[in-house]
Structure formats: C-alpha cells, structure tokens
Write a protein that holds these residues in place. Structure first.
Motif: not given
Lengths: 577, 577
Positions: B243, B275, B278, B297, B348, B354
């Motif tokens: 990420n 993306t 959560c 994700r 994640l 998020l």
C-alpha cells in the motif's frame, strides 16, 4: 521384484484360529491382512494373483461376447425397492442413509443395476441378445465370515447379466457361459471344478448351476452319482426314498415311553427299525414365528433350503413354549394344535406301520398309518439326499456326498427383474415383451483361496503358473559370495529384460530360511544359485511341485527357464477344452 | 466390437442440465448413466478408457518401485478413530453401522488402511523406504456432486502411500513421484497438466501439489506467474499487497451514511478510493457458532481456506442475530462486542487513512488508523491473490488467475498418521522412530472426463490414442452394397487378427448419422469404405482431429492403418519426458 523389498511378512509359526489350510498359508505367507471381521487388505502377491484371475475371466467373458461395464458399489435403495429385494433380502444386504437421508445399499449383486443400465437402450428386439459384466468390489454383511478369503464380507466378484427375447436363446447362451466357466477354471489350474445343479435361493429363477471345487475343506455338500453324470448341491438334490412295507398295517395304540424323547430312545424302546419312526422337526417362520412341523422318516434329516422353497418363506429352529400346546419330544400328527402348519415328507410314503409321538408327555403311538389316520396328505420332498441314496437321474443307489467350495454360479433368472422393474421391448410384431435374463458370477478372491486349498503341500501354496504371483523365483544362496551374487544379479536382469515375471531373493540369510519363504510364496519355478554349483558352472532349477528338478549349465539357464515356463503353461492349457 | 452390438445409446439432442462439455458428451455419447446423485454406471467405452488410464498409472507407479495392494472399500470406524479423522472429517465421510452395530465408514482415502497394513511389517529401518498403491473404488459423500464424472460421490482412484526414515528421503521420493505424474498425464495425452502448490487441507502435512488441467470449465482457481515458474492454487497462494500511503493520517470522525451499507455505496458516499475502505466479512465457527470478523481492504476477497488454517477450524457464512450486538452493514473494529474474534488482513497494513463501520446503524467512521486506534495488531494473510497481483516468488506484478480441474495431488504428510496410529520402527541405533509418509492420488474417472473437456470439438470427444476406447473405427457406408460390405468385413477381421482395437459400424443407415455416432465415440482413426471409393479401389482414412485425411489403395489399407497408429502413439510419447 526383490524379496527384500516385498511388503508383507512370512512367518515360521502356524497362525492360530485358521481352520483350513488356504487361510493358514495366506496369513503365514504374507498374502492377506485382516482389517475387520470378514474384511481383508491384500498384500502384493495376492493382488498379482487376483489380477491374473481377473484377466482370464475377462478374456473368456469377451470371448462369449460380453461387454465390460462398471456399476456402482453404493446403490440407491430405491432401485432395490423396485425389484422388491430391499424388503425381501435379509441383513446380509447392508442398508444405510447418506448425508441427505436417502436410503442406500452396498451392492452384493447387481441385477437391479444391470436392468437400470440397459432398460432405455434395449427397447427393440433387434438389440438382443447381449451380455454385460463387471469385475467389482461387493459387500455382503455375512453373519459368520470365516476361512480367510473363502467367506468374507467384502470381495471382488465378476458378475455378468445376459438379456434375451426367448427361453431358447437364454438356454443357448447359458450353455456357452457354462463352457466359458469350465475354460476359466481350467485356465486357472483347477480343471477339477464341477458344475452342479443348485437351488436359486434369493436370486429367483429356475435352472441354475454352481461350480464346485471338491475339497474336504468345502462348506457345501454335493451329491454326485457314481453311475451317471448327475451332480447337485445337497440343497437342491431331490431325495428319492423307496419304502418296502415290511411291517403290515396294525392297530393304533398309545404306549408309555417314559423319558424316551429322542428317536434313538424310542427305537430302543419299541424295538422296531428306525425306518418305521415318524420323526417331527419343529421350525418357526421368520416373519411371524408361526410353527411349522415337518414329519419325516426317523433316519433322515430336513433340508431347510427345500423347506423354505415349499412354504415360500424362511424359517428358524423353533423355541417351543408351553402355551404353544406342542409337547417337545412327543410330537405326532394326531392331536396337534390347529394353528400349526404340518408338512409330511415323501420319505414316509409307503410305510404302513409307524411309531410317532402322541402329543402327550411320555407317550407315543404305534401302528400309526398316515393314509388311514390322516387321510390323503400332500407329500413334499423336504429331506436331504443321503450317501448311498438313489440318483434322481439314473435311479441307481449310487449317490456319494462330497464337500466343495462354490467358486462360481450361473442362473437362468427369467423375468423376475425385468417384470418388477418394468423393462420392456417391442418384439417383431410390435408387441411389448419382458426380456429374459441370465446371471453369472465368479468370486475372484475365493477362487484364489480355493486354488491354494487344493494346490499346496505342507510348506505352502503351489500356484499354477497361469495365476502365480511370479513365474520364476531366483534364490541366491550366499549373497556374500561375489561370483554367486554377480551371476544372480545378471540372471535377474536378463529375465526381466525377457519380460519374465521374476522374484529375486538376494538376502544374506540361511538357505533353509530362504527356501521356507520361497515355499510360502509358491512361485512355480525356482532357480537356485550357490557357490558350490557355480564352481561347476551349474545352476539348479526345480518346480515348486517337485516334478521338475535339474541342473543346467549356467550359459543355458535363460533358455531352459523359458522352455520350462512354456511347458508349465502348456500343461495347464492342455486341460482347457 | 460392432457398433450395432455396443451397449448404450447415442443421442442427437444436447442433454439438459449439463453445464460443461465433457458431461454433455459423456451423456450424449452413451458413456455414463446416472444411478443416483453423483453416482454413475459406466458403459463399455468408458470402462475401456478407464482401464487404459489405470494401466498407464500402474506402469508409472511400478516404475518408481510402487507395489500394488488392495485395501477394503468398507473400513472399520475404529481405524479412523485411531487417526482422529472419524471425528474431525465432516459429512463427506459416510459413516454407518453393520449388522452387529459396529461403526464402519466408506473409504474416501486410505492413509489409515495403509498404516494398518504395514505397521507390523516395517519395524526396522532396513525395510524403508517403500511405496504401496491401489486402484480402487472410493466414496465421498459430496454435498454438491456436479459436472458428470468431474465431481462425483463414488469414483475410481489410484492412491499411493510412501514411507520413509528421513525428510530428505521423502523429498527425494516426492520428486520422483512428481515426475511420474508428469509422465502419466503426458502419456494420457494431456501434457498441459501443471503441478501447482496447494493447501494440504484435511490431509495434514506441509508441502503438497495439485496437478491441474487448465480449462475454463475447471472449478479451481490457480495463480500463475507470467515471469517465473510460480504456480499455486488460489487457496494456497500468498497474497502480497503493497500500500502507498497516498492519503495521510487524519482525525477519526463519525459520519452519517444513511442506507450506505455496501462497500460500493460507502465509496460513493465518502468519495474516497475503495483501497481506503476497511471492509468487514463475518463468519461463524462450525463448532460453536462463535463469530469471527475479518477486516480487509475494500477491493479484496477473503480466502476461506487461509482463514480456516489461521483459526484452526472450519467456518461458515454468518447469520447475524440482533442479540449478537453486531450491526450488519456498519461493522468496524472500534466498539465491537467483546466475544467476537477479530482478524486484520495484511492488505490493511500501511494504509494511514481508512473508512470503516461505526457499529451503529447508518454510521461509519473516517480517518480510522489501525495503529493509532487499535494498537499493534497481528496481521494475517487471509485474502485471495488477485489477477495482476504480485508474484510471491519473483515479486513482479505478473500473476494471472486461471481455472483448472484437479486431476491429481501429492502430499508430504509427515508423521501425522504414523504418530496417531503408533507406527514405529527401530533406527540404526536401536531407537524408536515414527516413519515419515507421503501420499499421492489420481482420480481415474475425473482424468477421463478432463481429457474429454480439453480434447473435443463441437461434435464430440477426440480421445488421444493412448486412452481411446478403440484405436480404429471402420464405417461401412452402404452395407447393402455387396462389395463394400464384403471388403469392410474382411478388413475388420484382418485388423482384429493384427490385435488392433477396432470398432466396426456395419449398420444400414445414412452416412451422416453414422458419422455423428462416430464423432461421439471419438475413436482416433476412422476408415470409411463406400461404393464410390470401392470403384476406384480406394479407402478413406482420417483422424478424429482432422489432421490426417487421405485416400489409400485398398490393398495398402492395413499397412497404412498400422503406420498411422504408430504415428499417433509416437506423437503422444514424444511429449513424455
């Protein structure tokens, strides 16, 4: 294959609880291992033997136009409900439910599956006749599995089903199958198997034959005529009894017979021949426990298969309660409770003067005459044929009773399954007809064990070469001797390259122990290579049955082995018609 | 064999409810007949194909020193209790009781039976290594059988078990078996089968491979790297997600998200990339229905096989009740009921900002940061690898996802069964050790169906000659023409005498219908004999795959057929390493 790598152990000791030799050798020789009651795993030698038997069967089934198929082991209960056997077959049919609670069974025979497979296909007379067969695992939940692979719960079986448009066509095919079976057993090295007339039992149908390997270890009894070609399973053999009316009719008289409740005691008491006794044997029907009493001549025994056929259902030995009104030990035809079914065996026919029970404790009657005292009765054939008895075919007193193992059977089934499962075809006139079926079984594992039963010596099996796990065994005596080992290794490689099935023992061990193992493995030809013979450039070759024993120059050994293999095959194939 | 006598019908119509081609052709071509859900009878062509596949397997197993044995189909429950699988395996293990109320199971795999067979034999290190195998009927009570012979309840399987005294020895043997499998599939005409790393599932053990035949009809998904040799079942493929923290950490803020309960709705609502979501997926444990919530994700999916491995037991999709305290559609890590097990997926990791549920109806939170708001969490790999994802081996973004049918598998089992079933041997130092096992399976019927799936055209299967039911099919066009029929008959007899496997169609029917049947039977070489060609002394020969098509003088036809048969075998055997 080298013996040192072969899975399975061979034992010196005789295993316990083996009553017959084939069972004993198959445990002792590392052929089978018990997994559960009547369920075995097979070690490599047995698997090899079975494959050879299966291939012989396959070739002979193909030769009579059989088509190999495969039916499932697990069958839906609904299919057996169609034929009615879901209900009618006993506990030997293993029933259970799957995860969706559907009724399932383990296939013990596949008539239903055979009809299911072809009933859409064979709707025109032009498709007939045909035969389908499979070689597949079956399961029969035997109450008393025993004798190793002779009577198991799980077994490999070849089962075949033929379909016909006329009885004549079935009979013609049945005769071809009859001959194919003779060829199969001859090719397996047991040409002594005989076909005997049998009772169809739960299969239904009329004419049927069992293939029996005669051996004292067999669990079936077979009546064989010494004068003609009559052979029948005792269960099916008609018992013909001719009575001479030596003692004339007399008055019916009740007599005291204190404590004389067995036939022998009564005979002693009244001082008359046992053939003047009217003996009673009591059964109860499995379904409703109703009593059935069979009266027969004192010296004879009841054949329960015949009894089942006559009354149309299965019976068990009776438990006689007080409220039944039956007086055990003193039973006779006069004065019995009315709810008891009575059957007179034909062995009583023509006897004018009989002694029988009075249906009172410690009392019998003498002077009993069936015709006078009971009227016209319908005599049935319920007794077992006896050794020295009358042959139903030629009429001579020439019957002997032998023991045998049933290694196969063939049945003319008729339309039992096609009718119940509604399989029909249109005949040449456009009319619907039910096809006529035959079915034909061979137990593969049982055949292997039977061969062992009749082909062994005190040291182990003597496998016929056509079904032997290997054709040749090389015993390298003194693997620590370089020349001996080198020659043995090269012979092993040479035989392999010639596609000869060879088992090679190159373990460093005493010759005696090595030969003991070889005897248990029963390979038809044995090649012994030892330092002593090597010095003279010689190799020993012998046959497991000891009929062949020779020394050959080591340069000739491959050719000599090939010649002997051919000779052994030829000997067996000469017995094949 | 003549087509006119061949059991089984071929249909013009496409059968209903067949979703894949192999299933459709095997019904339409008279190969299989359904007996019960997931249970089939096999017509002669299928039985012939299976025998050939079995023989190829047998030869290759023997080549790597395998010894063929036979285990029972019906096994005592006690044996499965020893290994612990009587309890641990689900409903696919069919359990029942016999007439004596003993627990029995239908064998779906035979690790227990293999240990049982050899645990007395192999008590010394000198007996190792060895491999035993069988080809036998298995039963697995699948919840959803489908696709003809691809996923059934009853099937023929080759299963092999090897025993070793060290991990190195197992690995060496495993590599030999790996190659043997490649040879088997190549010899069956499907060299395109690939070995992929797999999850061991209920078998236990660590390293394992599945052999996958790549086809869109497959039910397995396989991750394949386009850059290196990485291949893995999606169930086992590690999912690597990197990420970029594009959006910086921000304040945690509860927001109203009326009616936005799906990821797509929330994405639209907050106008942030998926993306940065959560996502929560809720499961319940099979054993006690306890809730397990996986956070991952937003764009990814849960791999349930990985989840099962991580939590050590099986799960099912959750039923969310009111009393659970879980607010479906608005689930987030903060403020969950305390009796819920929470797992964070490694996808994640590294995301600073998020959006997730607030555990209140119609509320989410934004600015959620796992490290800040939940502390140090133990990330697990729970997601499915994605098309275009990162290869776990070479690290490039080069993964593609393909579909495949699993036609075999090999496992390094370790000591799971030898320990639980207490199989031991004495090593060279006289110390007790547990042998290390490998196991190796091939579904025979599934292999046949898979071959059909990748080798067919719109008219029917194109069987590779090594496993074809027959090598040559003769089509006699116009059996009513004397010369044509006479030549066809004599050619049939000639080919039979040359031991060529020949199917002969001498039915009096239209050429088109005859060819349609021949296409469904898929025999590799076809010989067409017609009056028109006969006039010129010619015979047509073509291959089912249309690559060969020629006319030869009728006097040369036998030699030409023999040459072409050899050519077809050579083509396949060239692909065998």
């Amino acid at each position: 294959m080298k013996v040192r790598n072969l899975i399975g152990e061979r034992f010196k000791e005789r295993p316990s609880d083996c009553v017959i030799d084939s069972h004993m050798f198959m445990i002792k020789g590392g052929y089978i291992k018990n997994v559960a009651n009547g369920i075995y795993s097979l070690f490599p030698p047995t698997k090899r033997i079975l494959k050879k038997i299966e291939n012989i069967i396959r070739e002979e089934m193909d030769r009579i136009d059989g088509q190999e198929v495969l039916f499932p082991v697990v069958l839906p209960g609904s299919l057996w409900e169609e034929s009615g056997r879901y209900e009618s077959v006993g506990e030997e049919l293993l029933r259970f439910t799957d995860r969706n609670d559907s009724k399932m069974v383990l296939g013990m025979t596949h008539e239903e599956a055979a009809v299911h497979l072809v009933r859409e296909y064979a709707q025109s007379y032009a498709k007939y006749p045909f035969m389908i067969y499979q070689i597949q695992t079956k399961f029969r939940d035997e109450a008393r599995p025993r004798a190793g692979l002779i009577r198991v719960r799980e077994f490999t079986m070849k089962d075949a089903y033929s379909f016909h448009t006329s009885q004549e066509d079935l009979e013609e095919y049945y005769a071809r199958c009859y001959e194919a079976y003779n060829r199969i057993y001859a090719r397996c090295g047991i040409p002594e198997v005989v076909a005997v007339a049998s009772d169809s039992g739960m299969m239904g149908g009329s004419v049927s034959h069992e293939y029996m390997l005669l051996t004292p270890a067999g669990e079936d009894s077979i009546a064989i005529c010494g004068e003609c070609d009559y052979k029948a399973n005792m269960e099916a053999a008609e018992s013909i009894i001719v009575n001479n009316a030596d003692i004339q009719m007399g008055d019916l008289e009740e007599i005291d017979t204190p404590n004389a409740s067995t036939i022998e005691e009564v005979v002693n008491f009244v001082n008359l021949p046992i053939t003047n006794m009217c003996k009673a044997v009591v059964y109860q029907k499995n379904r409703d426990d109703k009593y059935v009493i069979v009266f027969l001549r004192g010296d004879l025994e009841v054949n329960e298969a015949k009894l089942t056929k006559v009354i149309g259902e299965k019976v068990h030995a009776a438990v006689i309660t007080e409220q039944s009104g039956i007086v055990a030990g003193f039973i006779g035809p006069i004065g019995l409770p009315t709810d008891v079914e009575v059957i007179f065996d034909s062995s009583l026919k023509g006897i004018e003067y009989l002694v029988t029970g009075a249906n009172k404790v410690d009392k019998h009657v003498k002077g009993f005459n069936i015709k006078r005292d009971c009227g016209d009765v319908d005599y049935k054939d319920i007794t077992k044929i006896i050794d020295g008895g009358i042959c139903p075919k030629c009429g001579k007193n020439s019957i002997t009773i032998s023991r045998g193992i049933e290694v196969g059977n063939i049945f003319q089934l008729g339309t039992k399954y096609t009718k119940s499962m509604n399989m029909q075809y249109l005949d040449a006139n456009g009319e619907s007809q039910y096809p006529i079926m035959g079915c034909y079984g061979i137990g593969v594992g049982r055949t292997a064990a039977s061969i062992c039963e009749v082909h062994h010596d005190e040291y182990g099996p003597i496998w016929p070469i056509t079904i032997a796990p290997w054709e040749v065994q090389i015993c390298c005596i003194r693997a620590d001797d370089e020349e001996t080992k080198k020659f043995s290794d090269s012979l092993y490689e040479q035989l392999l390259s010639e596609h000869i099935e060879v088992l090679y023992d190159d373990r460093d061990m005493r010759a005696g122990a090595m030969f003991a193992d070889a005897d248990l493995l029963g390979v038809p030809l044995r090649v012994v290579i030892s330092p002593r013979n090597m010095k003279e450039n010689l190799v020993e070759i012998s046959s497991r049955d000891k009929k062949i024993s020779l020394k050959v120059n080591k340069d000739d050994v491959v050719n000599e082995i090939k010649r002997l293999i051919k000779q052994l095959y030829d000997e067996i194939n000469q017995a094949v018609k």
